[in-house]
Design an enzyme around this catalytic site. Sequence first.
Site, mmCIF file in Angstrom:
data_model
loop_
_atom_site.group_PDB
_atom_site.id
_atom_site.type_symbol
_atom_site.label_atom_id
_atom_site.label_comp_id
_atom_site.label_asym_id
_atom_site.label_seq_id
_atom_site.Cartn_x
_atom_site.Cartn_y
_atom_site.Cartn_z
ATOM 1 N N LYS A 266 57.898 100.457 -51.904
ATOM 2 C CA LYS A 266 56.586 100.346 -51.252
ATOM 3 C C LYS A 266 56.293 101.449 -50.235
ATOM 4 O O LYS A 266 55.141 101.847 -50.064
ATOM 5 C CB LYS A 266 56.461 98.990 -50.546
ATOM 6 C CG LYS A 266 56.231 97.825 -51.488
ATOM 7 C CD LYS A 266 56.019 96.554 -50.671
ATOM 8 C CE LYS A 266 55.788 95.375 -51.568
ATOM 9 N NZ LYS A 266 55.507 94.139 -50.822
ATOM 10 N N ASP B 178 48.900 93.075 -50.077
ATOM 11 C CA ASP B 178 49.641 92.015 -49.367
ATOM 12 C C ASP B 178 48.849 91.567 -48.134
ATOM 13 O O ASP B 178 48.896 90.395 -47.751
ATOM 14 C CB ASP B 178 51.019 92.521 -48.906
ATOM 15 C CG ASP B 178 52.018 92.607 -50.054
ATOM 16 O OD1 ASP B 178 51.828 91.932 -51.076
ATOM 17 O OD2 ASP B 178 53.004 93.366 -49.908
HETATM 18 P P1 NAP Z 1 61.987 94.675 -46.699
HETATM 19 O O1 NAP Z 1 61.001 95.746 -46.398
HETATM 20 O O2 NAP Z 1 63.238 94.987 -47.407
HETATM 21 O O3 NAP Z 1 62.297 93.919 -45.317
HETATM 22 C C1 NAP Z 1 63.146 92.797 -45.283
HETATM 23 C C2 NAP Z 1 63.278 92.310 -43.850
HETATM 24 O O4 NAP Z 1 64.115 91.144 -43.884
HETATM 25 C C3 NAP Z 1 63.968 93.317 -42.913
HETATM 26 O O5 NAP Z 1 63.455 93.153 -41.622
HETATM 27 C C4 NAP Z 1 65.416 92.863 -42.958
HETATM 28 O O6 NAP Z 1 66.136 93.159 -41.788
HETATM 29 C C5 NAP Z 1 65.244 91.354 -43.023
HETATM 30 N N1 NAP Z 1 66.423 90.712 -43.586
HETATM 31 C C6 NAP Z 1 66.961 90.927 -44.809
HETATM 32 N N2 NAP Z 1 68.041 90.142 -44.976
HETATM 33 C C7 NAP Z 1 68.186 89.435 -43.818
HETATM 34 C C8 NAP Z 1 69.128 88.468 -43.361
HETATM 35 N N3 NAP Z 1 70.133 88.057 -44.143
HETATM 36 N N4 NAP Z 1 68.968 87.957 -42.120
HETATM 37 C C9 NAP Z 1 67.951 88.353 -41.345
HETATM 38 N N5 NAP Z 1 67.026 89.266 -41.708
HETATM 39 C C10 NAP Z 1 67.153 89.804 -42.938
HETATM 40 O O7 NAP Z 1 61.283 93.530 -47.610
HETATM 41 P P2 NAP Z 1 59.766 93.065 -47.542
HETATM 42 O O8 NAP Z 1 58.959 93.845 -48.506
HETATM 43 O O9 NAP Z 1 59.353 93.027 -46.128
HETATM 44 O O10 NAP Z 1 59.874 91.586 -48.151
HETATM 45 C C11 NAP Z 1 60.425 90.531 -47.392
HETATM 46 C C12 NAP Z 1 60.273 89.219 -48.193
HETATM 47 O O11 NAP Z 1 58.896 88.899 -48.363
HETATM 48 C C13 NAP Z 1 60.863 89.305 -49.611
HETATM 49 O O12 NAP Z 1 61.493 88.094 -49.923
HETATM 50 C C14 NAP Z 1 59.649 89.495 -50.489
HETATM 51 O O13 NAP Z 1 59.833 89.001 -51.807
HETATM 52 C C15 NAP Z 1 58.629 88.644 -49.733
HETATM 53 N N6 NAP Z 1 57.254 89.045 -50.032
HETATM 54 C C16 NAP Z 1 56.472 88.107 -50.611
HETATM 55 C C17 NAP Z 1 55.176 88.427 -50.912
HETATM 56 C C18 NAP Z 1 54.303 87.398 -51.537
HETATM 57 O O14 NAP Z 1 53.306 87.765 -52.145
HETATM 58 N N7 NAP Z 1 54.627 86.132 -51.408
HETATM 59 C C19 NAP Z 1 54.670 89.704 -50.633
HETATM 60 C C20 NAP Z 1 55.513 90.626 -50.022
HETATM 61 C C21 NAP Z 1 56.822 90.286 -49.731
HETATM 62 P P3 NAP Z 1 66.954 94.541 -41.613
HETATM 63 O O15 NAP Z 1 65.913 95.569 -41.274
HETATM 64 O O16 NAP Z 1 67.901 94.227 -40.523
HETATM 65 O O17 NAP Z 1 67.620 94.807 -42.945
#
Ligand code: NAP
Length: 295
Positions: free
Chosen positions: A71, A107
């Site tokens: 992204k 999003d």
């Molecule tokens: P990302 O950019 O990879 O960010 C993930 C975030 O989660 C980071 O802040 C990461 O922290 C944190 N994290 C990961 N593992 C963790 C753990 N075990 N404990 C605490 N924090 C943790 O991903 P993203 O795009 O933001 O997506 C995040 C979630 O939202 C995903 O599950 C995705 O599928 C979901 N999402 C859903 C939709 C929807 O339409 N429903 C849309 C977008 C995203 P660090 O920086 O410390 O690694």
Amino acid sequence: MISTSGLTLYGVIGHPIGHSLSPIMHNASFEACGIHATMQAYDIEPDSLKDALDSFVNLGFGGINVTIPHKQKIIPYLDFVDEEAGIVGAVNTVKFDGRKMRGYNTDTYGFLQTLEPLRNSVEGGRFVVLGSGGAASAVTFVLLRYFRTSQIVIASRKSSSARALVDHFKAFHNSRLATSSLDDPALARVIRDSTVVINATPVGMHPNTKSTVLPGVEFRPGQTAVDLVYHPLETEFLRTARLAGARTLSGLEMLLHQGARAFELWTGQTMDVAQMRKLLTEKLDQEGNNEVNGL
Ligand code: NAP
């Protein structure tokens, strides 16, 4: 150029991509709208992103959805990035316009639509965003631009990442943005005093369904818990909140509405969100223990 007999190709790219729900949602919508098009999921390794984009252009693709980990990295390759995607710093939808690639973030629209029905009961309250990645950035942007809030707390496992997200939004001059570390004992009290708590981390996603980003933290009646994770539909985070009497919203709403906005950008037509909600809910119920991830 490869002839596709008038069929317009669409894709969703990620790594890993798993059994993405986007092709199901978009293919059903193409059919319902009488559009001769098809979407498929493509697992694209980070080093292959540029080559994959060149191939999509050469094959005359109509558009792609983009998920983790592309992204942010896709932005330099695009010919145009819309205002919201530029501010959020992430693109989840690309529209191919001839050989030009136009990037959008749907999003933000997806999250806005998720929260909009609750506007009257949540405005003016304290919001806690768990996580500081791309989705947390989209959520924070929506709260800053579209909602009145008394405070927005970004809580991340590394407080430096939460601080970086707050700095990213400094142009909004919002002195009510605050940060916390997820393991700060004071966060439990902040959560109890908040109106809406949003999980923007992947914690709790299948197959790790027993995990929650806030173990031991208590919710209370009157609060709203939103999880961006939609598989399972009720995560451990939402289950805990529901049992404490809080209102809960799964990530399915955001998924549906970000998809609907992408569909409109690509085709100019309206997705039947209610129909897709029924289809994807059935699919998630059937999937049970199978892997579904990404968009
Ligand atoms: P990302 O950019 O990879 O960010 C993930 C975030 O989660 C980071 O802040 C990461 O922290 C944190 N994290 C990961 N593992 C963790 C753990 N075990 N404990 C605490 N924090 C943790 O991903 P993203 O795009 O933001 O997506 C995040 C979630 O939202 C995903 O599950 C995705 O599928 C979901 N999402 C859903 C939709 C929807 O339409 N429903 C849309 C977008 C995203 P660090 O920086 O410390 O690694």
